[in-house]
Scaffold this motif. Structure first.
Motif, mmCIF file in Angstrom:
data_model
loop_
_atom_site.group_PDB
_atom_site.id
_atom_site.type_symbol
_atom_site.label_atom_id
_atom_site.label_comp_id
_atom_site.label_asym_id
_atom_site.label_seq_id
_atom_site.Cartn_x
_atom_site.Cartn_y
_atom_site.Cartn_z
ATOM 1 N N ARG A 9 -1.608 18.431 -4.762
ATOM 2 C CA ARG A 9 -0.363 17.988 -4.154
ATOM 3 C C ARG A 9 -0.694 17.130 -2.930
ATOM 4 N NH1 ARG A 9 1.210 19.161 -8.261
ATOM 5 N NH2 ARG A 9 2.910 20.547 -8.903
ATOM 6 N N PHE A 10 -0.053 15.975 -2.824
ATOM 7 C CA PHE A 10 -0.320 15.050 -1.729
ATOM 8 C C PHE A 10 0.978 14.723 -0.992
ATOM 9 C CE2 PHE A 10 -3.404 14.206 -5.080
ATOM 10 C CZ PHE A 10 -4.609 14.193 -4.394
ATOM 11 N N VAL A 11 0.886 14.621 0.326
ATOM 12 C CA VAL A 11 1.958 14.037 1.120
ATOM 13 C C VAL A 11 1.371 12.830 1.842
ATOM 14 C CG1 VAL A 11 3.289 16.143 1.374
ATOM 15 C CG2 VAL A 11 1.504 15.619 3.043
ATOM 16 N N PHE A 12 2.216 11.866 2.140
ATOM 17 C CA PHE A 12 1.753 10.549 2.563
ATOM 18 C C PHE A 12 2.571 10.082 3.764
ATOM 19 C CE2 PHE A 12 1.925 5.922 2.290
ATOM 20 C CZ PHE A 12 0.603 5.585 2.066
ATOM 21 N N HIS A 13 1.880 9.657 4.815
ATOM 22 C CA HIS A 13 2.552 9.193 6.035
ATOM 23 C C HIS A 13 1.848 7.937 6.533
ATOM 24 C CE1 HIS A 13 4.506 13.110 6.044
ATOM 25 N NE2 HIS A 13 3.302 13.634 5.875
ATOM 26 N N SER A 14 2.576 7.097 7.266
ATOM 27 C CA SER A 14 1.952 5.861 7.744
ATOM 28 C C SER A 14 2.431 5.505 9.141
ATOM 29 C CB SER A 14 2.236 4.694 6.781
ATOM 30 O OG SER A 14 3.625 4.445 6.689
ATOM 31 N N MET B 18 0.815 -1.215 0.000
ATOM 32 C CA MET B 18 0.000 0.000 0.000
ATOM 33 C C MET B 18 0.847 1.263 0.000
ATOM 34 S SD MET B 18 -3.211 -0.334 -0.425
ATOM 35 C CE MET B 18 -4.236 0.883 0.385
ATOM 36 N N GLU B 19 2.029 1.193 0.637
ATOM 37 C CA GLU B 19 2.904 2.365 0.629
ATOM 38 C C GLU B 19 3.620 2.525 -0.712
ATOM 39 O OE1 GLU B 19 4.410 2.677 5.174
ATOM 40 O OE2 GLU B 19 4.553 0.737 4.184
ATOM 41 N N THR B 20 3.360 1.608 -1.631
ATOM 42 C CA THR B 20 3.858 1.722 -3.001
ATOM 43 C C THR B 20 2.720 2.104 -3.948
ATOM 44 O OG1 THR B 20 5.559 0.067 -2.603
ATOM 45 C CG2 THR B 20 4.988 0.508 -4.897
ATOM 46 N N GLU B 21 1.612 1.339 -3.889
ATOM 47 C CA GLU B 21 0.541 1.534 -4.864
ATOM 48 C C GLU B 21 -0.244 2.821 -4.629
ATOM 49 O OE1 GLU B 21 -0.277 -2.932 -6.536
ATOM 50 O OE2 GLU B 21 -1.855 -2.020 -5.325
ATOM 51 N N LEU B 22 -0.553 3.133 -3.376
ATOM 52 C CA LEU B 22 -1.333 4.342 -3.131
ATOM 53 C C LEU B 22 -0.565 5.608 -3.504
ATOM 54 C CD1 LEU B 22 -4.034 5.413 -2.233
ATOM 55 C CD2 LEU B 22 -3.219 5.375 0.129
ATOM 56 N N PRO B 23 0.704 5.782 -3.061
ATOM 57 C CA PRO B 23 1.444 6.963 -3.529
ATOM 58 C C PRO B 23 1.611 7.012 -5.049
ATOM 59 C CG PRO B 23 2.522 6.021 -1.614
ATOM 60 C CD PRO B 23 1.460 5.048 -2.036
ATOM 61 N N ARG B 24 1.736 5.852 -5.681
ATOM 62 C CA ARG B 24 1.863 5.839 -7.141
ATOM 63 C C ARG B 24 0.606 6.408 -7.786
ATOM 64 N NH1 ARG B 24 3.605 0.190 -9.345
ATOM 65 N NH2 ARG B 24 5.396 0.773 -8.069
ATOM 66 N N MET B 25 -0.563 6.041 -7.249
ATOM 67 C CA MET B 25 -1.807 6.588 -7.789
ATOM 68 C C MET B 25 -1.915 8.082 -7.523
ATOM 69 S SD MET B 25 -4.716 3.642 -7.191
ATOM 70 C CE MET B 25 -4.081 2.831 -5.720
ATOM 71 N N LEU B 26 -1.518 8.518 -6.340
ATOM 72 C CA LEU B 26 -1.604 9.944 -6.024
ATOM 73 C C LEU B 26 -0.632 10.759 -6.878
ATOM 74 C CD1 LEU B 26 -2.003 9.787 -2.136
ATOM 75 C CD2 LEU B 26 -3.782 10.005 -3.888
ATOM 76 N N ARG B 27 0.547 10.194 -7.157
ATOM 77 C CA ARG B 27 1.489 10.897 -8.049
ATOM 78 C C ARG B 27 0.923 10.995 -9.466
ATOM 79 N NH1 ARG B 27 5.427 7.992 -5.152
ATOM 80 N NH2 ARG B 27 5.551 6.410 -6.786
ATOM 81 N N ALA B 28 0.286 9.915 -9.924
ATOM 82 C CA ALA B 28 -0.317 9.955 -11.259
ATOM 83 C C ALA B 28 -1.414 11.011 -11.315
ATOM 84 C CB ALA B 28 -0.877 8.580 -11.620
ATOM 85 N N ARG B 29 -2.147 11.152 -10.218
ATOM 86 C CA ARG B 29 -3.180 12.181 -10.194
ATOM 87 C C ARG B 29 -2.555 13.575 -10.220
ATOM 88 N NH1 ARG B 29 -8.587 13.267 -8.916
ATOM 89 N NH2 ARG B 29 -8.763 15.480 -8.440
ATOM 90 N N GLU B 30 -1.455 13.767 -9.502
ATOM 91 C CA GLU B 30 -0.768 15.069 -9.529
ATOM 92 C C GLU B 30 -0.353 15.442 -10.947
ATOM 93 O OE1 GLU B 30 1.293 15.250 -5.096
ATOM 94 O OE2 GLU B 30 2.483 14.662 -6.834
ATOM 95 N N GLU B 31 0.107 14.453 -11.697
ATOM 96 C CA GLU B 31 0.520 14.728 -13.073
ATOM 97 C C GLU B 31 -0.679 15.087 -13.951
ATOM 98 O OE1 GLU B 31 2.694 11.335 -14.353
ATOM 99 O OE2 GLU B 31 4.329 11.638 -12.919
#
Length: 247
Positions: A29-34, A10-23
């Motif tokens: 802009r998203f920051v991600f913490h767990s 999840m710490e790989t797939e979710l940030p990948r989706m959020l980065r794709a959305r940023e593009e």
């Protein structure tokens, strides 16, 4: 996000989706913490013990004043019996409020149900990495929400780290073991640990029905809770901009 200590996905797939959305949406802009809760093997005992750590993890996240908190272990919640995601979300909400944090709470278990509903699907097929008894618990949970599970495949991998090492490309073959004749949608990974993101769109293109996963459903709910259109390019119809139906 609250994740099992052995979760690598999840710490790989979710940030990948959020980065794709940023593009795709340059203004976002998203920051991600767990925070982590101990769990190494997908057994009923360890799943229950992990759930009991959720409020501690939520209190830790509250210190960062997040805009949304997601708890990301679908089977840990579903194994506790139908509707338990509501209890889990309420408990985490209480822990956040006690720390002065007003963030909404999303669970991957509840998100999967929301994602299926957003697609107006009433019948689904599911693919899981779990042993068959846990897959049955997941299917029963989904069916209790009024969604028929027309077929299910269990890959029967009990070690959670081994699940993370499964090749998502193999899902492009595994899904062919499912009978999709009556399915309105395919849950390609009913697990936040089994990698599936690169396979979602290719499998959807092949089967001709919506394809989602626990991860894409969680992203859908996170964006919805943030008041943002649920759009991420190239990861299936759920994140193509569909709006969640009114309750």
């Amino acid at each position: 996000m609250i994740v099992p200590s052995s979760n690598l996905t999840m710490e790989t797939e979710l940030p990948r989706m959020l980065r794709a959305r940023e593009e795709a949406e340059p203004g976002d802009r998203f920051v991600f913490h767990s925070a982590r809760a101990r769990m190494q093997h997908v057994t009923p005992e360890q799943l229950l013990a992990m759930n009991q750590q959720a409020t501690r993890a939520a209190a830790e996240l509250a210190d960062g004043r997040p805009d949304v908190v997601a708890t990301a272990c679908l089977v840990a919640i579903m194994a506790q019996g139908p509707g338990y995601h509501c209890t889990a979300e309420d408990d985490i909400t209480g822990a956040l409020r006690a720390e002065g944090c007003s963030a909404p709470v999303v669970s991957s278990a509840g998100a999967l149900l929301s994602g299926i509903a957003a697609l107006s699907a009433r019948k689904v097929a599911i693919l899981t990495p779990y042993m068959k008894p846990l897959t049955k618990a997941v299917a029963d949970y989904i069916e209790d929400a009024g969604i028929e599970v027309v077929d299910a495949v269990s890959l029967e991998v009990p070690d959670n780290l081994a699940v993370a090492r499964l090749d998502p490309a193999d899902l492009r073959e595994h899904h062919r073991k499912l009978d999709l004749a009556r399915a309105d949608a395919l849950v390609l990974s009913a697990c936040v640990q089994m990698p599936s993101l690169p396979a979602i769109q290719p499998v959807e293109d092949e089967v001709g029905i919506p394809v989602l996963s626990a991860a894409t459903a969680t992203a859908f709910r996170i964006l919805t809770e943030l008041g943002l259109p649920p759009r991420v390019p190239g990861v299936g119809r759920l994140l193509s901009g569909v709006e969640e139906p009114a309750a």
